[in-house]
Design a protein around this motif. Structure first.
Motif, PDB file in Angstrom:
ATOM      1  N   GLU A  33       0.827  -1.209   0.000  1.00 48.48           N
ATOM      2  CA  GLU A  33       0.000   0.000   0.000  1.00 48.48           C
ATOM      3  C   GLU A  33       0.867   1.268   0.000  1.00 48.48           C
ATOM      4  OE1 GLU A  33      -3.287   0.464  -0.116  1.00 48.48           O
ATOM      5  OE2 GLU A  33      -3.812  -1.669  -0.183  1.00 48.48           O
ATOM      6  N   PHE A  34       2.108   1.133   0.465  1.00 49.80           N
ATOM      7  CA  PHE A  34       2.997   2.293   0.540  1.00 49.80           C
ATOM      8  C   PHE A  34       3.852   2.394  -0.725  1.00 49.80           C
ATOM      9  CE2 PHE A  34       2.119   1.101   4.914  1.00 49.80           C
ATOM     10  CZ  PHE A  34       1.854   2.318   5.513  1.00 49.80           C
ATOM     11  N   PRO A  35       3.911   3.572  -1.348  1.00 44.74           N
ATOM     12  CA  PRO A  35       4.736   3.739  -2.562  1.00 44.74           C
ATOM     13  C   PRO A  35       6.207   3.933  -2.183  1.00 44.74           C
ATOM     14  CG  PRO A  35       3.637   5.799  -2.034  1.00 44.74           C
ATOM     15  CD  PRO A  35       3.179   4.805  -1.001  1.00 44.74           C
ATOM     16  N   LEU A  36       6.753   2.945  -1.486  1.00 45.57           N
ATOM     17  CA  LEU A  36       8.111   3.040  -0.948  1.00 45.57           C
ATOM     18  C   LEU A  36       8.859   1.736  -1.222  1.00 45.57           C
ATOM     19  CD1 LEU A  36       7.152   4.382   2.616  1.00 45.57           C
ATOM     20  CD2 LEU A  36       8.046   5.779   0.731  1.00 45.57           C
ATOM     21  N   ASP A  37      10.182   1.759  -0.993  1.00 48.30           N
ATOM     22  CA  ASP A  37      10.941   0.522  -1.031  1.00 48.30           C
ATOM     23  C   ASP A  37      10.377  -0.440   0.022  1.00 48.30           C
ATOM     24  OD1 ASP A  37      12.624   1.428  -2.993  1.00 48.30           O
ATOM     25  OD2 ASP A  37      14.151   2.159  -1.597  1.00 48.30           O
ATOM     26  N   PRO A  38      10.401  -1.746  -0.247  1.00 44.07           N
ATOM     27  CA  PRO A  38       9.843  -2.709   0.707  1.00 44.07           C
ATOM     28  C   PRO A  38      10.449  -2.594   2.108  1.00 44.07           C
ATOM     29  CG  PRO A  38      10.289  -3.791  -1.381  1.00 44.07           C
ATOM     30  CD  PRO A  38      10.857  -2.412  -1.491  1.00 44.07           C
ATOM     31  N   GLN A  39      11.765  -2.344   2.183  1.00 40.80           N
ATOM     32  CA  GLN A  39      12.403  -2.233   3.500  1.00 40.80           C
ATOM     33  C   GLN A  39      11.810  -1.085   4.312  1.00 40.80           C
ATOM     34  OE1 GLN A  39      14.074  -2.463   0.585  1.00 40.80           O
ATOM     35  NE2 GLN A  39      16.011  -3.557   0.817  1.00 40.80           N
ATOM     36  N   LEU A  40      11.540   0.027   3.616  1.00 32.57           N
ATOM     37  CA  LEU A  40      10.989   1.201   4.293  1.00 32.57           C
ATOM     38  C   LEU A  40       9.546   0.953   4.724  1.00 32.57           C
ATOM     39  CD1 LEU A  40      12.063   3.910   5.146  1.00 32.57           C
ATOM     40  CD2 LEU A  40      11.441   4.848   2.922  1.00 32.57           C
ATOM     41  N   ALA A  60      11.068   8.258   6.867  1.00 32.45           N
ATOM     42  CA  ALA A  60      10.673   7.758   5.544  1.00 32.45           C
ATOM     43  C   ALA A  60      10.549   8.902   4.540  1.00 32.45           C
ATOM     44  CB  ALA A  60       9.355   6.986   5.643  1.00 32.45           C
ATOM     45  N   ALA A  61       9.946  10.005   4.970  1.00 33.72           N
ATOM     46  CA  ALA A  61       9.780  11.161   4.079  1.00 33.72           C
ATOM     47  C   ALA A  61      11.127  11.772   3.719  1.00 33.72           C
ATOM     48  CB  ALA A  61       8.887  12.201   4.748  1.00 33.72           C
ATOM     49  N   MET A  62      12.019  11.875   4.695  1.00 37.22           N
ATOM     50  CA  MET A  62      13.318  12.525   4.465  1.00 37.22           C
ATOM     51  C   MET A  62      14.238  11.694   3.567  1.00 37.22           C
ATOM     52  SD  MET A  62      13.552  15.561   5.803  1.00 37.22           S
ATOM     53  CE  MET A  62      15.229  15.979   6.279  1.00 37.22           C
ATOM     54  N   VAL A  63      14.199  10.370   3.709  1.00 43.27           N
ATOM     55  CA  VAL A  63      15.074   9.549   2.850  1.00 43.27           C
ATOM     56  C   VAL A  63      14.474   9.348   1.460  1.00 43.27           C
ATOM     57  CG1 VAL A  63      16.167   8.348   4.781  1.00 43.27           C
ATOM     58  CG2 VAL A  63      14.138   7.338   3.702  1.00 43.27           C
ATOM     59  N   THR A  64      13.150   9.563   1.320  1.00 44.20           N
ATOM     60  CA  THR A  64      12.492   9.419   0.014  1.00 44.20           C
ATOM     61  C   THR A  64      12.606  10.710  -0.789  1.00 44.20           C
ATOM     62  OG1 THR A  64      10.923   7.865   0.995  1.00 44.20           O
ATOM     63  CG2 THR A  64      10.332   8.799  -1.137  1.00 44.20           C
ATOM     64  N   LYS A 133      10.514  20.787   1.566  1.00 42.84           N
ATOM     65  CA  LYS A 133       9.085  20.929   1.256  1.00 42.84           C
ATOM     66  C   LYS A 133       8.530  19.638   0.647  1.00 42.84           C
ATOM     67  CE  LYS A 133       8.740  25.935   0.764  1.00 42.84           C
ATOM     68  NZ  LYS A 133       8.457  27.066  -0.118  1.00 42.84           N
ATOM     69  N   MET A 134       9.356  18.976  -0.174  1.00 48.44           N
ATOM     70  CA  MET A 134       8.938  17.690  -0.737  1.00 48.44           C
ATOM     71  C   MET A 134       8.764  16.654   0.371  1.00 48.44           C
ATOM     72  SD  MET A 134       8.093  15.850  -3.272  1.00 48.44           S
ATOM     73  CE  MET A 134       8.525  16.837  -4.706  1.00 48.44           C
ATOM     74  N   ALA A 135       9.653  16.666   1.364  1.00 44.87           N
ATOM     75  CA  ALA A 135       9.532  15.745   2.496  1.00 44.87           C
ATOM     76  C   ALA A 135       8.225  15.987   3.244  1.00 44.87           C
ATOM     77  CB  ALA A 135      10.725  15.909   3.438  1.00 44.87           C
ATOM     78  N   GLU A 136       7.824  17.256   3.386  1.00 48.42           N
ATOM     79  CA  GLU A 136       6.543  17.585   4.032  1.00 48.42           C
ATOM     80  C   GLU A 136       5.376  16.960   3.267  1.00 48.42           C
ATOM     81  OE1 GLU A 136       6.066  21.664   6.405  1.00 48.42           O
ATOM     82  OE2 GLU A 136       6.671  21.983   4.336  1.00 48.42           O
TER      83      GLU A 136
END
Length: 279
Positions: A33-40, A60-64, A133-136
């Motif tokens: 459900e999360f548009p992230l790497d599986p580990q995250l 998660a937001a900051m590393v993405t 701002k993108m992290a926000e």
């Protein structure tokens, strides 16, 4: 490439995202459900158990989002490092990123002319305003996903000793495959999984400091940047062996680091180890 596909499936299996037939498990369906790497995704779900969701969503937001550190103009490198050290957290880079995000939010809240002040604040600290701002935005989207699939969001508690430990447990739940050990005391990190040697990235809060942690968890490994590991936080072998899946650990290639970890396992559970040896 077929070997890359097999490696990806193996990684998903280690993360408990697949069932015995190779389909997505119930846990894997939630992870997807999360548009992230599986580990995250796994780390976020683990944070629900360890009650540090608020902090894990920030990480998660900051590393993405794109890298928030700006390359300092020639002659200002030391000034930039001094500015970044104000946010530095002794537990590592993941925690430093939380400090930066929280400081950015505070600067936004205290600003009279928000856009100008945000931009100026970021310039003063050699940080990228667009990345923050993108992290926000990413963090807000992740919160919406959490609410939609009815996952609990714990209250922020950043800074307490228990919270720091719980964040590390959440990170290790997803990133146990991203562990490295300083083999000579000078910052040459040997990775457990494929025995590559890497150095700390210059943006790490540990870079050019006297204190170089022996065992670290890293977010990513980059060959293009002189074999460096980025976003690094210190972990203990005890914590690693507590959270690593046993079948992943047993498949690690032989190494001095693996022997050290096996000794920790033997020390923590001598009775069960004796039974295994008898088998």
């Amino acid at each position: 490439a077929p070997e890359n596909l097999m490696q990806a499936l193996e990684d998903l299996d280690y993360l408990a995202a697949l069932d015995n037939d190779g389909n997505l498990s119930e846990f894997g369906i939630i992870m997807s459900e999360f548009p992230l790497d599986p580990q995250l995704s796994k780390s976020i779900l683990a944070s629900c158990e360890f009650e540090c969701v608020d902090e894990m969503l920030t990480i998660a937001a900051m590393v993405t989002a794109p890298n928030c550190f700006l390359h300092a103009p020639p002659g200002t490198e030391e000034i930039a490092l001094t500015c970044w050290r104000k946010f530095s957290h002794p537990a590592g880079d993941h925690f430093t990123l939380i400090n930066i995000f929280n400081a950015f939010k505070e600067a936004s809240a205290n600003s009279a002319s928000q856009y100008y002040t945000n931009e100026k604040w970021c310039r003063d600290y050699f940080l990228s305003c667009s990345a923050l701002k993108m992290a926000e935005i990413i963090r807000a989207e992740l919160i919406e996903i959490m609410k939609r699939i009815e996952l609990p969001i714990s209250e922020p508690d950043f800074g307490s000793k228990e919270n720091i430990l719980n964040i590390k447990k959440s990170l290790l739940s997803g990133y146990f495959m991203h562990i490295a050990r300083d083999v000579d005391g000078s910052g040459n990190y040997l990775m457990l999984t494929h025995k590559q040697v890497a150095q700390l990235h210059p943006f790490s809060s540990y870079y050019n400091t006297r204190r170089i942690p022996e065992w670290v968890l890293f977010h990513e490994f980059s060959i293009s940047e002189d074999n460096s590991i980025r976003v690094v936080s210190e972990i203990s072998p005890d914590l690693f062996v507590e959270l690593v899946p046993q079948y992943y650990f047993s498949n690690l290639p032989p190494s001095e680091s693996k022997d050290i970890l096996q000794e920790v396992i033997n020390h923590l559970s001598p009775v069960s180890t004796m039974k295994e040896e008898q088998k």
